[in-house]
Write an enzyme that holds these catalytic residues in place. Structure first.
Site, short mmCIF file in Angstrom:
data_model
loop_
_atom_site.label_atom_id
_atom_site.label_comp_id
_atom_site.label_asym_id
_atom_site.label_seq_id
_atom_site.Cartn_x
_atom_site.Cartn_y
_atom_site.Cartn_z
N HIS A 191 14.36 57.62 25.07
CA HIS A 191 15.80 57.39 25.19
C HIS A 191 16.53 58.67 24.77
CE1 HIS A 191 19.72 55.78 24.93
NE2 HIS A 191 19.75 55.65 23.62
N CYS A 209 20.32 49.89 24.12
CA CYS A 209 19.68 51.08 24.70
C CYS A 209 18.18 50.93 24.91
CB CYS A 209 19.97 52.31 23.84
SG CYS A 209 21.72 52.71 23.82
N ASN A 230 24.24 60.29 26.53
CA ASN A 230 23.48 59.05 26.32
C ASN A 230 23.90 58.02 27.37
OD1 ASN A 230 22.53 56.58 25.39
ND2 ASN A 230 22.98 57.01 23.24
O1 UT7 Z 1 21.94 54.92 21.91
C1 UT7 Z 1 22.09 54.37 20.63
C2 UT7 Z 1 21.53 55.29 19.65
N1 UT7 Z 1 22.53 56.22 19.21
C3 UT7 Z 1 22.17 57.24 18.47
O2 UT7 Z 1 21.00 57.43 18.24
C4 UT7 Z 1 23.24 58.12 17.86
C5 UT7 Z 1 22.77 58.57 16.51
N2 UT7 Z 1 23.73 59.37 15.77
C6 UT7 Z 1 24.05 60.63 16.08
O3 UT7 Z 1 23.61 61.16 17.08
C7 UT7 Z 1 24.87 61.43 15.10
O4 UT7 Z 1 24.99 60.70 13.90
C8 UT7 Z 1 26.30 61.79 15.62
C9 UT7 Z 1 26.18 62.83 16.72
C10 UT7 Z 1 27.00 60.56 16.12
C11 UT7 Z 1 27.11 62.41 14.49
O5 UT7 Z 1 26.45 63.55 13.97
P1 UT7 Z 1 26.34 63.75 12.40
O6 UT7 Z 1 25.64 65.03 12.21
O7 UT7 Z 1 25.72 62.51 11.83
O8 UT7 Z 1 27.85 63.94 11.97
P2 UT7 Z 1 28.73 63.07 10.97
O9 UT7 Z 1 29.07 61.76 11.60
O10 UT7 Z 1 28.07 63.06 9.63
O11 UT7 Z 1 30.03 63.95 10.89
C12 UT7 Z 1 30.02 65.28 10.33
C13 UT7 Z 1 31.40 65.86 10.45
C14 UT7 Z 1 32.51 64.94 9.93
O12 UT7 Z 1 33.49 65.77 9.31
P3 UT7 Z 1 33.56 65.92 7.72
O13 UT7 Z 1 33.75 64.53 7.21
O14 UT7 Z 1 32.24 66.50 7.33
O15 UT7 Z 1 34.73 66.82 7.52
C15 UT7 Z 1 33.08 64.33 11.19
O16 UT7 Z 1 34.43 63.94 11.03
O17 UT7 Z 1 31.71 66.10 11.84
C16 UT7 Z 1 32.96 65.49 12.15
N3 UT7 Z 1 32.92 65.04 13.54
C17 UT7 Z 1 33.32 65.80 14.57
N4 UT7 Z 1 33.80 67.05 14.64
C18 UT7 Z 1 34.09 67.54 15.86
C19 UT7 Z 1 32.49 63.84 14.03
N5 UT7 Z 1 32.59 63.82 15.37
C20 UT7 Z 1 33.09 65.01 15.74
C21 UT7 Z 1 33.42 65.59 16.98
N6 UT7 Z 1 33.91 66.86 16.99
N7 UT7 Z 1 33.25 64.95 18.15
#
Ligand code: UT7
Length: 321
Positions: free
Chosen positions: A247, A109, A277
């Site tokens: 980005h 990216c 993204n």
């Molecule tokens: O371009 C390269 C750079 N990329 C980035 O910078 C991406 C950086 N990361 C992020 O933007 C975030 O970490 C994400 C958006 C990918 C995830 O957000 P988060 O707040 O870190 O969520 P998490 O992965 O900690 O997940 C929290 C909860 C989980 O459920 P439990 O375990 O708390 O019950 C996930 O299973 O949200 C759940 N979850 C979802 N729920 C509904 C994960 N994805 C989804 C989804 N819909 N699509």
């Protein structure tokens, strides 16, 4: 001797996929996606990386004679083929028959910032006068739609600019990288076909995979550090900066960057809600949008910044001419 951006362009694919559309194929919901990422929709390409790159290039070259280009650099990690490169195809599609160099580079990216620095270095060293720089990615081709934690985030698109020799414009550039010890972002090569002489793993899946929260922490830390390093190096303060064009990975990363740098959120530009993204394309698409809206006035100071797999990062400090 420096460089200046002569023109910008972009290409946004037509197929628009909303959060509600994703809800119909996986266990996710609009509220979660908006709240955790700020994304409302994304666009998916139906033809090729080269098509998107060519359209962005044509847009950027609408006021530039392509016969005056000395080189084409394309940032992408999703080329249609390794050979020919996307840049080779763009050159042909623009009808350039002179034997100018055209090549792809991959810095995930952060690729567009790397490509910008390469073009800038070519020009200030006197090798070339005018370089077409493109950022393009066809992410939807590598998404695993059974993985809701990554597939909701990404979209496709392309952005481009023409950089040329000038007294002023680009003030400084930084690129760098840290070891990705946890393999927090990977997209494996799927072409490890069997060979009669060597035994090897012939697993053919090559989806994009990411440990979201590791990358989130990296992104927040490195954006803050890179911008502060660039400002200190050039005796500037955040108040001197009119716009940050970052980005576009997650609105929460942009908000956090604005908070830690003490920049008004209006100056941290964003279009992540519309396109998600788009990897190497996100910075040049947003730059083109800001340019076409007339936000960028002569004398304004702008920072372009990106971070991503590798792990990579980079930033450009420029004065808009
Ligand atoms: O371009 C390269 C750079 N990329 C980035 O910078 C991406 C950086 N990361 C992020 O933007 C975030 O970490 C994400 C958006 C990918 C995830 O957000 P988060 O707040 O870190 O969520 P998490 O992965 O900690 O997940 C929290 C909860 C989980 O459920 P439990 O375990 O708390 O019950 C996930 O299973 O949200 C759940 N979850 C979802 N729920 C509904 C994960 N994805 C989804 C989804 N819909 N699509």
């Amino acid at each position: 001797m420096s460089t200046r951006i002569v023109s910008t362009g972009s290409y946004i694919p037509e197929v628009k996929v909303s959060n509600a559309d994703l809800e119909s194929i996986m266990d996710t919901n609009d509220e979660w996606i908006r709240k955790r990422t700020g994304i409302e929709s994304r666009r998916y390409e139906d033809i090729s990386t080269a098509r998107m790159a060519t359209e962005a290039a044509k847009d950027a070259c609408s006021t530039v004679d392509v016969e005056t280009l000395d080189c084409i650099v394309v940032a992408t990690y999703t080329p249609d083929s390794f050979i020919p490169t996307v840049a080779n195809q763009v050159k042909a599609n623009l009808g350039i028959t002179r034997p100018i160099p055209s090549f792809d580079l991959n810095a995930a990216c952060s690729g567009f910032i790397y490509a910008y620095q390469v073009a800038h270095a070519y020009i200030v060293s006197g090798i070339y006068k005018k370089v077409l720089v493109i950022g393009v990615d066809f992410n939807s081709r590598y998404m695993n739609f059974e993985d809701r934690s990554t597939s909701i985030l990404f979209g496709d698109g392309a952005g481009a600019l023409v950089l040329e020799t000038s007294d002023k414009g680009t003030i400084d550039t930084i690129i760098g990288g840290e070891d990705d010890i946890n393999e927090s972002i990977t997209m494996k090569n799927s072409t490890d076909y069997s060979n009669p002489f060597v035994e090897r793993d012939t697993k053919k899946e090559s989806y994009f995979e990411m440990k979201g929260s590791d990358v989130f922490k990296y992104a927040v830390r490195i954006m803050d550090k890179t911008i502060k390093d660039l400002l200190v190096k050039n005796n500037l303060e955040t108040n001197d900066i009119d716009y940050v064009i970052s980005h576009q990975a997650n609105q929460r990363i942009l908000d956090s960057g604005a908070r830690s740098l003490k920049i008004d959120t209006k100056r941290m530009l964003s279009n992540v809600s519309k396109y998600g993204n788009t990897s190497s394309a996100s910075v040049p698409i947003l730059l083109d949008e800001a340019n076409k809206k007339g936000l960028l006035q002569s004398g304004m100071k702008v920072i372009l910044v990106a971070f991503g797999g590798g792990l990579t990062y980079g930033a450009v400090l420029l004065e808009w001419i």
